[in-house]
Design a protein around this motif. Structure first.
Motif, PDB file in Angstrom:
ATOM      1  N   LEU A  26     -16.577 -73.816 -23.125  1.00 15.10           N
ATOM      2  CA  LEU A  26     -17.868 -73.180 -22.836  1.00 15.10           C
ATOM      3  C   LEU A  26     -18.269 -72.338 -24.036  1.00 15.10           C
ATOM      4  O   LEU A  26     -17.535 -71.446 -24.448  1.00 15.10           O
ATOM      5  CB  LEU A  26     -17.755 -72.303 -21.591  1.00 15.10           C
ATOM      6  CG  LEU A  26     -19.023 -71.578 -21.163  1.00 15.10           C
ATOM      7  CD1 LEU A  26     -20.103 -72.576 -20.770  1.00 15.10           C
ATOM      8  CD2 LEU A  26     -18.737 -70.621 -20.025  1.00 15.10           C
ATOM      9  N   THR A  30      -9.869 -72.246 -15.270  1.00 12.43           N
ATOM     10  CA  THR A  30     -10.602 -71.599 -16.356  1.00 12.43           C
ATOM     11  C   THR A  30      -9.657 -70.659 -17.075  1.00 12.43           C
ATOM     12  O   THR A  30      -8.913 -69.904 -16.439  1.00 12.43           O
ATOM     13  CB  THR A  30     -11.765 -70.752 -15.811  1.00 12.43           C
ATOM     14  OG1 THR A  30     -12.522 -71.501 -14.889  1.00 12.43           O
ATOM     15  CG2 THR A  30     -12.653 -70.284 -16.949  1.00 12.43           C
ATOM     16  N   PHE A  80     -21.367 -76.697 -21.851  1.00 12.98           N
ATOM     17  CA  PHE A  80     -20.031 -77.200 -22.091  1.00 12.98           C
ATOM     18  C   PHE A  80     -20.025 -78.212 -23.215  1.00 12.98           C
ATOM     19  O   PHE A  80     -20.950 -78.998 -23.366  1.00 12.98           O
ATOM     20  CB  PHE A  80     -19.506 -77.927 -20.853  1.00 12.98           C
ATOM     21  CG  PHE A  80     -18.910 -77.047 -19.790  1.00 12.98           C
ATOM     22  CD1 PHE A  80     -18.732 -77.536 -18.506  1.00 12.98           C
ATOM     23  CD2 PHE A  80     -18.503 -75.757 -20.042  1.00 12.98           C
ATOM     24  CE1 PHE A  80     -18.178 -76.759 -17.511  1.00 12.98           C
ATOM     25  CE2 PHE A  80     -17.957 -74.967 -19.058  1.00 12.98           C
ATOM     26  CZ  PHE A  80     -17.793 -75.477 -17.785  1.00 12.98           C
ATOM     27  N   GLU A 120     -18.403 -68.448 -14.213  1.00 12.22           N
ATOM     28  CA  GLU A 120     -18.683 -69.388 -15.295  1.00 12.22           C
ATOM     29  C   GLU A 120     -18.429 -70.832 -14.893  1.00 12.22           C
ATOM     30  O   GLU A 120     -18.803 -71.741 -15.612  1.00 12.22           O
ATOM     31  CB  GLU A 120     -17.792 -69.054 -16.511  1.00 12.22           C
ATOM     32  CG  GLU A 120     -18.035 -67.694 -17.114  1.00 12.22           C
ATOM     33  CD  GLU A 120     -19.354 -67.594 -17.855  1.00 12.22           C
ATOM     34  OE1 GLU A 120     -19.581 -66.565 -18.496  1.00 12.22           O
ATOM     35  OE2 GLU A 120     -20.173 -68.532 -17.779  1.00 12.22           O
ATOM     36  N   GLN A 158     -24.118 -71.308 -23.209  1.00 11.78           N
ATOM     37  CA  GLN A 158     -23.943 -71.652 -21.795  1.00 11.78           C
ATOM     38  C   GLN A 158     -23.600 -73.105 -21.519  1.00 11.78           C
ATOM     39  O   GLN A 158     -23.382 -73.470 -20.395  1.00 11.78           O
ATOM     40  CB  GLN A 158     -25.186 -71.311 -20.972  1.00 11.78           C
ATOM     41  CG  GLN A 158     -25.368 -69.841 -20.715  1.00 11.78           C
ATOM     42  CD  GLN A 158     -26.358 -69.628 -19.588  1.00 11.78           C
ATOM     43  OE1 GLN A 158     -26.129 -70.089 -18.467  1.00 11.78           O
ATOM     44  NE2 GLN A 158     -27.432 -68.941 -19.872  1.00 11.78           N
TER      45      GLN A 158
END
Lengths: 109, 113
Positions: free
Chosen positions: A91, A49, A97, B100, A95
């Protein structure tokens, strides 16, 4: 419209031949950018991420970087087991993808 | 290591039939998702679910689709009357409250004949 593109569509490398995969995005409200690996017939497997421009993450032979408009996944000295499809996902603030189409990587022994 | 599980791995159904795809998210996760991937195409978001209600859904998620968390562990996707174009791989994903990162299950391959 939010868009995520990836290049190249497919990449063949010899074992040990380093290269980079690109993910470009035009979205409103980016919360983060994710890299996943997907093997045939399997679910995406989380890799990295990235949240802000300039950020870098590393794991074994992979390094992910992020700028304001794109991300790169660098593969150093790849091995055949690195063969997979690499997915980039953005993202959004809702919320969910938005996935790119993926880069299909083949590493030949 | 905890993981998302999905059943069945493969499902073949006739057009017009109802199907229920099942998922067991990671146990301490609070957010749940369904995605689909038509063969050779992108992974597409369908729906997100939190606190026993849908928090967001895509244009794909029309009245033929519904989701439910019938108990403390399962999360299901129901397609009421399947169409040929519903043939795809369906992935469930979950994430914990603070992070996340979404963790994906292995998928259910649905084939509508």
């Amino acid at each position: 419209e939010d868009q995520v593109t990836q290049s190249p569509e497919a990449l063949r490398l010899q074992e040990g031949e380093s290269s980079s995969l690109n993910c470009s995005y035009t979205v409103s409200g980016l919360r983060g950018l994710f890299w996943y690996r997907q093997d045939p017939g399997k679910g995406p497997e989380f890799l990295f991420t990235l949240y802000s421009a300039g950020e870098e993450k590393e794991k074994e032979r992979l390094k992910a970087t992020l700028t304001k408009k794109e991300s790169f996944l660098h593969i150093t000295a790849p091995k055949p087991e690195d063969s997979a499809t690499y997915l980039c996902a953005v993202l959004l603030y809702g919320q969910n993808f938005v996935f790119g189409p993926g880069t299909r990587l083949s590493v030949l022994p | 290591e905890p993981e998302v599980t999905q059943t069945p791995s493969h499902q073949v159904t006739q057009m017009g039939q109802e199907v229920i795809l099942r998922c067991v998210p990671i146990s301490n996760h609070l957010y749940f998702y369904w995605y689909r991937q038509i063969l050779g195409q992108k992974v597409e978001f369908l729906v997100s679910f939190y606190n026993n209600e849908i928090s967001e859904k895509s244009e794909i998620f029309d009245d033929q689709f519904s989701v439910e968390r019938p108990d403390g562990s399962n999360f299901t996707l129901k397609i009421r009357s399947t169409k040929l174009e519903d043939s795809a791989m369906y992935f469930c994903a979950s994430k914990e409250g603070l992070g996340e990162t979404q963790y994906f299950g292995p998928g259910t391959r649905l084939l509508v004949l």
